[in-house]
Motif scaffolding. Structure first.
Motif, PDB file in Angstrom:
ATOM      1  N   PRO A  37      -0.815  15.215  -0.234  1.00  0.00           N
ATOM      2  CA  PRO A  37      -1.459  14.059  -0.868  1.00  0.00           C
ATOM      3  C   PRO A  37      -1.111  12.741  -0.162  1.00  0.00           C
ATOM      4  CG  PRO A  37      -0.477  15.481  -2.528  1.00  0.00           C
ATOM      5  CD  PRO A  37      -0.007  15.987  -1.187  1.00  0.00           C
ATOM      6  N   ARG A  38      -2.121  11.919   0.071  1.00  0.00           N
ATOM      7  CA  ARG A  38      -1.910  10.629   0.760  1.00  0.00           C
ATOM      8  C   ARG A  38      -0.911   9.765   0.006  1.00  0.00           C
ATOM      9  NH1 ARG A  38      -1.813  11.171   5.320  1.00  0.00           N
ATOM     10  NH2 ARG A  38      -1.346   8.982   5.429  1.00  0.00           N
ATOM     11  N   ALA A  39      -0.985   9.769  -1.334  1.00  0.00           N
ATOM     12  CA  ALA A  39      -0.058   8.945  -2.121  1.00  0.00           C
ATOM     13  C   ALA A  39       1.384   9.361  -1.841  1.00  0.00           C
ATOM     14  CB  ALA A  39      -0.374   9.064  -3.607  1.00  0.00           C
ATOM     15  N   LEU A  40       1.616  10.657  -1.718  1.00  0.00           N
ATOM     16  CA  LEU A  40       2.963  11.138  -1.413  1.00  0.00           C
ATOM     17  C   LEU A  40       3.372  10.739   0.002  1.00  0.00           C
ATOM     18  CD1 LEU A  40       5.445  12.697  -2.329  1.00  0.00           C
ATOM     19  CD2 LEU A  40       4.331  14.784  -1.507  1.00  0.00           C
ATOM     20  N   CYS A  41       2.451  10.842   0.938  1.00  0.00           N
ATOM     21  CA  CYS A  41       2.746  10.422   2.315  1.00  0.00           C
ATOM     22  C   CYS A  41       3.148   8.957   2.357  1.00  0.00           C
ATOM     23  CB  CYS A  41       1.551  10.672   3.226  1.00  0.00           C
ATOM     24  SG  CYS A  41       1.230  12.414   3.540  1.00  0.00           S
ATOM     25  N   HIS A  42       2.454   8.119   1.599  1.00  0.00           N
ATOM     26  CA  HIS A  42       2.811   6.701   1.578  1.00  0.00           C
ATOM     27  C   HIS A  42       4.236   6.504   1.093  1.00  0.00           C
ATOM     28  CE1 HIS A  42      -1.107   5.315   2.676  1.00  0.00           C
ATOM     29  NE2 HIS A  42      -1.686   5.703   1.556  1.00  0.00           N
ATOM     30  N   LEU A  43       4.615   7.208   0.025  1.00  0.00           N
ATOM     31  CA  LEU A  43       5.977   7.078  -0.495  1.00  0.00           C
ATOM     32  C   LEU A  43       7.008   7.536   0.528  1.00  0.00           C
ATOM     33  CD1 LEU A  43       5.500   8.341  -4.170  1.00  0.00           C
ATOM     34  CD2 LEU A  43       5.692   5.964  -3.376  1.00  0.00           C
ATOM     35  N   VAL A  44       6.732   8.656   1.177  1.00  0.00           N
ATOM     36  CA  VAL A  44       7.637   9.195   2.197  1.00  0.00           C
ATOM     37  C   VAL A  44       7.769   8.221   3.362  1.00  0.00           C
ATOM     38  CG1 VAL A  44       7.801  11.013   3.953  1.00  0.00           C
ATOM     39  CG2 VAL A  44       7.335  11.613   1.560  1.00  0.00           C
ATOM     40  N   HIS A  45       6.649   7.723   3.843  1.00  0.00           N
ATOM     41  CA  HIS A  45       6.672   6.793   4.978  1.00  0.00           C
ATOM     42  C   HIS A  45       7.443   5.530   4.630  1.00  0.00           C
ATOM     43  CE1 HIS A  45       2.650   8.639   6.558  1.00  0.00           C
ATOM     44  NE2 HIS A  45       3.681   9.443   6.737  1.00  0.00           N
ATOM     45  N   LEU A  46       7.187   5.010   3.450  1.00  0.00           N
ATOM     46  CA  LEU A  46       7.849   3.773   3.053  1.00  0.00           C
ATOM     47  C   LEU A  46       9.338   3.989   2.820  1.00  0.00           C
ATOM     48  CD1 LEU A  46       7.737   0.810   2.414  1.00  0.00           C
ATOM     49  CD2 LEU A  46       6.907   1.388   0.118  1.00  0.00           C
ATOM     50  N   ARG A  47       9.710   5.094   2.169  1.00  0.00           N
ATOM     51  CA  ARG A  47      11.141   5.317   1.892  1.00  0.00           C
ATOM     52  C   ARG A  47      11.927   5.509   3.184  1.00  0.00           C
ATOM     53  NH1 ARG A  47      15.179   3.540   0.416  1.00  0.00           N
ATOM     54  NH2 ARG A  47      16.898   4.881  -0.208  1.00  0.00           N
ATOM     55  N   MET A  60       3.645  -2.372   6.929  1.00  0.00           N
ATOM     56  CA  MET A  60       2.422  -1.604   7.139  1.00  0.00           C
ATOM     57  C   MET A  60       2.229  -0.556   6.040  1.00  0.00           C
ATOM     58  SD  MET A  60       1.208   0.697  10.405  1.00  0.00           S
ATOM     59  CE  MET A  60       2.606   1.807  10.292  1.00  0.00           C
ATOM     60  N   HIS A  61       3.263   0.202   5.723  1.00  0.00           N
ATOM     61  CA  HIS A  61       3.103   1.282   4.749  1.00  0.00           C
ATOM     62  C   HIS A  61       2.960   0.761   3.322  1.00  0.00           C
ATOM     63  CE1 HIS A  61       3.263   4.236   7.798  1.00  0.00           C
ATOM     64  NE2 HIS A  61       4.431   3.792   8.231  1.00  0.00           N
ATOM     65  N   THR A  62       3.563  -0.383   3.033  1.00  0.00           N
ATOM     66  CA  THR A  62       3.357  -1.002   1.722  1.00  0.00           C
ATOM     67  C   THR A  62       1.904  -1.437   1.586  1.00  0.00           C
ATOM     68  OG1 THR A  62       5.654  -1.736   1.639  1.00  0.00           O
ATOM     69  CG2 THR A  62       4.102  -2.865   0.183  1.00  0.00           C
ATOM     70  N   ARG A  63       1.369  -2.075   2.612  1.00  0.00           N
ATOM     71  CA  ARG A  63      -0.022  -2.539   2.614  1.00  0.00           C
ATOM     72  C   ARG A  63      -0.976  -1.342   2.477  1.00  0.00           C
ATOM     73  NH1 ARG A  63       0.492  -5.585   6.799  1.00  0.00           N
ATOM     74  NH2 ARG A  63       0.013  -3.950   8.300  1.00  0.00           N
ATOM     75  N   GLU A  64      -0.734  -0.269   3.241  1.00  0.00           N
ATOM     76  CA  GLU A  64      -1.598   0.914   3.176  1.00  0.00           C
ATOM     77  C   GLU A  64      -1.542   1.567   1.794  1.00  0.00           C
ATOM     78  OE1 GLU A  64      -0.189   3.402   6.344  1.00  0.00           O
ATOM     79  OE2 GLU A  64      -1.346   2.329   7.866  1.00  0.00           O
ATOM     80  N   ALA A  65      -0.342   1.664   1.226  1.00  0.00           N
ATOM     81  CA  ALA A  65      -0.205   2.283  -0.098  1.00  0.00           C
ATOM     82  C   ALA A  65      -0.964   1.486  -1.149  1.00  0.00           C
ATOM     83  CB  ALA A  65       1.277   2.394  -0.459  1.00  0.00           C
ATOM     84  N   ARG A  66      -0.835   0.176  -1.103  1.00  0.00           N
ATOM     85  CA  ARG A  66      -1.571  -0.668  -2.055  1.00  0.00           C
ATOM     86  C   ARG A  66      -3.080  -0.503  -1.874  1.00  0.00           C
ATOM     87  NH1 ARG A  66       2.565  -5.088  -1.087  1.00  0.00           N
ATOM     88  NH2 ARG A  66       3.850  -4.974  -2.957  1.00  0.00           N
ATOM     89  N   ALA A  67      -3.524  -0.472  -0.637  1.00  0.00           N
ATOM     90  CA  ALA A  67      -4.962  -0.313  -0.361  1.00  0.00           C
ATOM     91  C   ALA A  67      -5.486   1.010  -0.914  1.00  0.00           C
ATOM     92  CB  ALA A  67      -5.226  -0.410   1.139  1.00  0.00           C
ATOM     93  N   ASP A  68      -4.617   2.032  -0.960  1.00  0.00           N
ATOM     94  CA  ASP A  68      -5.016   3.340  -1.490  1.00  0.00           C
ATOM     95  C   ASP A  68      -4.761   3.467  -2.992  1.00  0.00           C
ATOM     96  OD1 ASP A  68      -6.016   4.223   0.899  1.00  0.00           O
ATOM     97  OD2 ASP A  68      -4.282   5.471   1.418  1.00  0.00           O
ATOM     98  N   GLY A  69      -4.377   2.353  -3.646  1.00  0.00           N
ATOM     99  CA  GLY A  69      -4.264   2.357  -5.102  1.00  0.00           C
ATOM    100  C   GLY A  69      -2.868   2.502  -5.667  1.00  0.00           C
ATOM    101  N   GLU A  70      -1.847   2.527  -4.832  1.00  0.00           N
ATOM    102  CA  GLU A  70      -0.472   2.632  -5.346  1.00  0.00           C
ATOM    103  C   GLU A  70      -0.127   1.348  -6.089  1.00  0.00           C
ATOM    104  OE1 GLU A  70       2.121   4.120  -6.805  1.00  0.00           O
ATOM    105  OE2 GLU A  70       2.055   5.485  -5.091  1.00  0.00           O
ATOM    106  N   THR A  71       0.653   1.474  -7.152  1.00  0.00           N
ATOM    107  CA  THR A  71       0.992   0.310  -7.965  1.00  0.00           C
ATOM    108  C   THR A  71       2.156  -0.469  -7.355  1.00  0.00           C
ATOM    109  OG1 THR A  71       2.613   1.448  -9.377  1.00  0.00           O
ATOM    110  CG2 THR A  71       0.278   1.542 -10.061  1.00  0.00           C
ATOM    111  N   ASN A  72       2.161  -1.761  -7.635  1.00  0.00           N
ATOM    112  CA  ASN A  72       3.256  -2.607  -7.174  1.00  0.00           C
ATOM    113  C   ASN A  72       4.577  -2.158  -7.787  1.00  0.00           C
ATOM    114  OD1 ASN A  72       1.737  -4.270  -5.496  1.00  0.00           O
ATOM    115  ND2 ASN A  72       1.243  -5.684  -7.156  1.00  0.00           N
ATOM    116  N   ALA A  73       4.556  -1.749  -9.046  1.00  0.00           N
ATOM    117  CA  ALA A  73       5.791  -1.340  -9.714  1.00  0.00           C
ATOM    118  C   ALA A  73       6.429  -0.149  -9.004  1.00  0.00           C
ATOM    119  CB  ALA A  73       5.523  -1.007 -11.186  1.00  0.00           C
ATOM    120  N   ARG A  74       5.635   0.863  -8.690  1.00  0.00           N
ATOM    121  CA  ARG A  74       6.197   2.040  -8.016  1.00  0.00           C
ATOM    122  C   ARG A  74       6.719   1.686  -6.627  1.00  0.00           C
ATOM    123  NH1 ARG A  74       4.780   7.572  -8.904  1.00  0.00           N
ATOM    124  NH2 ARG A  74       3.744   7.608  -6.871  1.00  0.00           N
TER     125      ARG A  74
END
Length: 149
Positions: A37-47, A60-74
């Motif tokens: 899942p892309r959402a999981l990839c974003h978390l992995v990349h950012l962590r 970059m990964h914060t911006r991409e995650a937000r663009a794909d709908g990830e919440t600011n809180a998470r």
């Protein structure tokens, strides 16, 4: 390639070794076919980028995650994910795996077998392999980006 203007000037991998750079990008294309899942990839990349201190990749990964709908809180809570309730059990297993494969040689010596058991509660082996490749690749990209700071 021409001589650098200064001996401290970065050596961009994409320009110095374009064939290698293209091959690295091709790994992502191939790994994406396995459906992690892309959402999981974003978390992995950012962590991993947080752990490695790669400011470029964190942005970059914060911006991409937000663009794909990830919440600011998470995203804001990711550095302290173990103490937060924002993440699913599958995400928590993946983040623990990410940290274990990013903190190599540290004095924290994780129990890889126990982590693998946690992963298998949520993912098939092909997904675990794809996750492992994602962690390896982001660690590699972090090092390439840091070398160009």
């Amino acid at each position: 390639m021409h001589a650098p203007q200064s001996p401290t000037q970065p050596v961009p991998v994409d320009r110095a070794l374009p064939d290698v750079y293209r091959a690295l990008l091709a790994v992502h294309t191939a790994n994406d076919r396995h459906g992690l899942p892309r959402a999981l990839c974003h978390l992995v990349h950012l962590r991993a980028s947080q752990i490695n201190g790669c400011a470029y990749c964190i942005r970059m990964h914060t911006r991409e995650a937000r663009a794909d709908g990830e919440t600011n809180a998470r995203l804001d809570h990711l550095a302290g994910w173990r103490h937060m309730t924002d993440y699913t059990p599958a995400e928590r297993a993946a983040l623990a795996w990410t940290e274990a494969l990013t903190h190599l040689g540290s004095d924290r010596e994780p129990d890889i077998g126990a982590l693998r058991t946690q992963l298998r509660a949520h993912f098939e082996d092909t997904m675990i392999a794809a996750l492992t490749v994602e962690v390896a690749m982001i660690n590699q990209w972090n090092r390439i980006a840091i070398a160009n700071h």
